[in-house]
Design an enzyme around this catalytic site. Structure first.
Site, PDB file in Angstrom:
ATOM      1  N   ASN A  59     -25.103  13.077 -72.830  1.00 35.69           N
ATOM      2  CA  ASN A  59     -25.114  13.142 -71.363  1.00 35.69           C
ATOM      3  C   ASN A  59     -25.249  14.574 -70.828  1.00 35.69           C
ATOM      4  O   ASN A  59     -25.488  14.761 -69.632  1.00 35.69           O
ATOM      5  CB  ASN A  59     -23.847  12.488 -70.776  1.00 35.69           C
ATOM      6  N   ASP A  79     -21.352   1.341 -67.980  1.00 33.63           N
ATOM      7  CA  ASP A  79     -22.710   1.700 -67.563  1.00 33.63           C
ATOM      8  C   ASP A  79     -23.015   1.090 -66.198  1.00 33.63           C
ATOM      9  O   ASP A  79     -22.566  -0.017 -65.894  1.00 33.63           O
ATOM     10  CB  ASP A  79     -23.711   1.192 -68.619  1.00 33.63           C
ATOM     11  N   GLY A  80     -23.782   1.822 -65.419  1.00 39.36           N
ATOM     12  CA  GLY A  80     -24.269   1.259 -64.149  1.00 39.36           C
ATOM     13  C   GLY A  80     -23.808   1.992 -62.902  1.00 39.36           C
ATOM     14  O   GLY A  80     -24.142   1.568 -61.784  1.00 39.36           O
ATOM     15  N   HIS A  94     -20.234   7.387 -59.599  1.00 32.57           N
ATOM     16  CA  HIS A  94     -19.232   7.783 -60.594  1.00 32.57           C
ATOM     17  C   HIS A  94     -17.816   7.724 -59.993  1.00 32.57           C
ATOM     18  O   HIS A  94     -16.875   7.306 -60.663  1.00 32.57           O
ATOM     19  CB  HIS A  94     -19.540   9.189 -61.122  1.00 32.57           C
TER      20      HIS A  94
HETATM   21  C1  FPP Z   1     -23.038   5.594 -67.262  1.00 36.19           C
HETATM   22  O1  FPP Z   1     -23.615   5.053 -66.089  1.00 36.19           O
HETATM   23  C2  FPP Z   1     -21.780   6.217 -66.887  1.00 36.19           C
HETATM   24  C3  FPP Z   1     -21.449   7.490 -67.173  1.00 36.19           C
HETATM   25  C4  FPP Z   1     -22.324   8.400 -67.918  1.00 36.19           C
HETATM   26  C5  FPP Z   1     -20.195   8.067 -66.681  1.00 36.19           C
HETATM   27  C6  FPP Z   1     -18.983   7.188 -66.816  1.00 36.19           C
HETATM   28  C7  FPP Z   1     -17.993   7.685 -65.856  1.00 36.19           C
HETATM   29  C8  FPP Z   1     -17.188   6.935 -65.112  1.00 36.19           C
HETATM   30  C9  FPP Z   1     -17.048   5.491 -65.254  1.00 36.19           C
HETATM   31  C10 FPP Z   1     -16.406   7.541 -64.025  1.00 36.19           C
HETATM   32  C11 FPP Z   1     -15.110   8.134 -64.269  1.00 36.19           C
HETATM   33  C12 FPP Z   1     -14.467   7.982 -65.580  1.00 36.19           C
HETATM   34  C13 FPP Z   1     -13.216   8.362 -65.808  1.00 36.19           C
HETATM   35  C14 FPP Z   1     -12.641   8.228 -67.154  1.00 36.19           C
HETATM   36  C15 FPP Z   1     -12.359   8.889 -64.757  1.00 36.19           C
HETATM   37  P1  FPP Z   1     -24.930   5.694 -65.509  1.00 36.19           P
HETATM   38  O2  FPP Z   1     -24.545   6.765 -64.557  1.00 36.19           O
HETATM   39  O3  FPP Z   1     -25.821   6.088 -66.622  1.00 36.19           O
HETATM   40  O4  FPP Z   1     -25.513   4.501 -64.703  1.00 36.19           O
HETATM   41  P2  FPP Z   1     -27.046   4.088 -64.579  1.00 36.19           P
HETATM   42  O5  FPP Z   1     -27.480   3.553 -65.927  1.00 36.19           O
HETATM   43  O6  FPP Z   1     -27.009   3.030 -63.541  1.00 36.19           O
HETATM   44  O7  FPP Z   1     -27.807   5.296 -64.145  1.00 36.19           O
END
Ligand code: FPP
Length: 267
Positions: free
Chosen positions: A78, A30-31, A47
């Site tokens: 999501n 997350d983050g 991402h």
């Molecule tokens: C949550 O952070 C993260 C996700 C929904 C996506 C996770 C994806 C990756 C780590 C990138 C690529 C992964 C692979 C396997 C290649 P958020 O976007 O909700 O962050 P926030 O809470 O700061 O908005």
């Protein structure tokens, strides 16, 4: 290497590794969005940086002897995100799988994607199938990437695979989760969540029943090997009782003559 034995909770550090690493490490990454927003960048950039952190953590988890690493990349909830962000993520997964499969083979990593596939685009499904086939013989570590995954839906899917009318055991359901392609054994030993939130967010609900849970404020794109080392060190000092009592002699007061030591069974 000198191994220092310490009591749980005394804050002293043991040199790593002093106990076996978790067999199954699960991570809620997350983050990414906040990482990008704080820099005035589009969320998609966060991402992309998150994908670089994935490479780092996969490599360090393998080096540190983790048997199974499950990463929560995209939850069934999501899909509620803006179309452009979802498209950017799907594209990133596809490129990651195409690009990383060979590196996984070179490092003995077996890659599997868990979750629903029927809502994913054909190009991503093809990339998943190819990456799973290419890495099928990897024995050093299993990397599971959860895409369009929901822990509650996984349980429902697994239940549907069980024979009707025969009450299943916990192990039956665990095995069915594996057959359903949405998790399964081994159970999670250590669950990490980055980004400062303290939630499980519908991740590996059945498998995490007795997971030790570690929360970090670090935003996922900033995560690197020292963070994993810190979590593993913390894990190594956990006393896992699974509902039982500590394996140390307990002092009890008995009517016949005050305190005496008696053995206590560990779970
Ligand atoms: C949550 O952070 C993260 C996700 C929904 C996506 C996770 C994806 C990756 C780590 C990138 C690529 C992964 C692979 C396997 C290649 P958020 O976007 O909700 O962050 P926030 O809470 O700061 O908005």
């Amino acid at each position: 290497m000198r191994i220092e034995r310490t009591r749980p909770g005394d804050g002293a550090k043991r040199p790593y590794p002093s106990v076996a690493p978790p067999r199954h490490l699960a991570v809620i990454m997350d983050g990414n969005g906040r990482w990008a927003t704080r820099r005035g960048l589009p969320r998609a950039v966060g991402h992309r940086e998150g994908a670089k952190a994935v490479r780092r953590i996969v490599e360090s988890a393998r080096r540190r002897g983790i048997g199974t690493l499950t990463l929560f990349a995209f939850s069934a909830d999501n899909w509620k995100r803006p179309e452009a962000e979802v498209a950017a993520l799907m594209n990133l997964f596809e490129r990651y799988l195409a690009g990383e499969a060979r590196r996984c083979v070179a490092n003995g990593i077996r890659l599997r994607v868990i979750g629903r596939r029927d809502r994913l685009g054909p190009a991503l499904v093809a990339a998943i199938t190819a990456a799973e086939a290419l890495t099928a013989d990897g024995e050093a570590m299993e990397l599971r990437i959860a895409v369009d995954y929901s822990g509650r839906d996984a349980i429902l899917t697994a239940v549907a695979l069980l024979p009707c009318g025969i009450p299943p055991t916990r192990q039956d359901l665990l095995a069915a989760l594996g057959r359903a392609g949405c998790g399964g054994p081994p159970e999670v030993d250590l669950l990490l969540r980055t980004g400062g939130e303290h939630r499980i967010s519908d991740f590996l609900l059945w498998e995490s029943a007795y997971a030790e849970v570690w929360f970090s404020d670090r935003l996922w794109p900033d995560v690197a090997d020292p963070d994993l080392a810190e979590a593993l060190d913390w894990f190594s000092r956990r006393e896992r009782r699974f509902g039982g009592l500590p394996p140390t002699p307990a002092v009890s007061l008995v009517a016949s003559g005050g305190p005496r030591e008696e053995p206590v069974h560990a779970a």
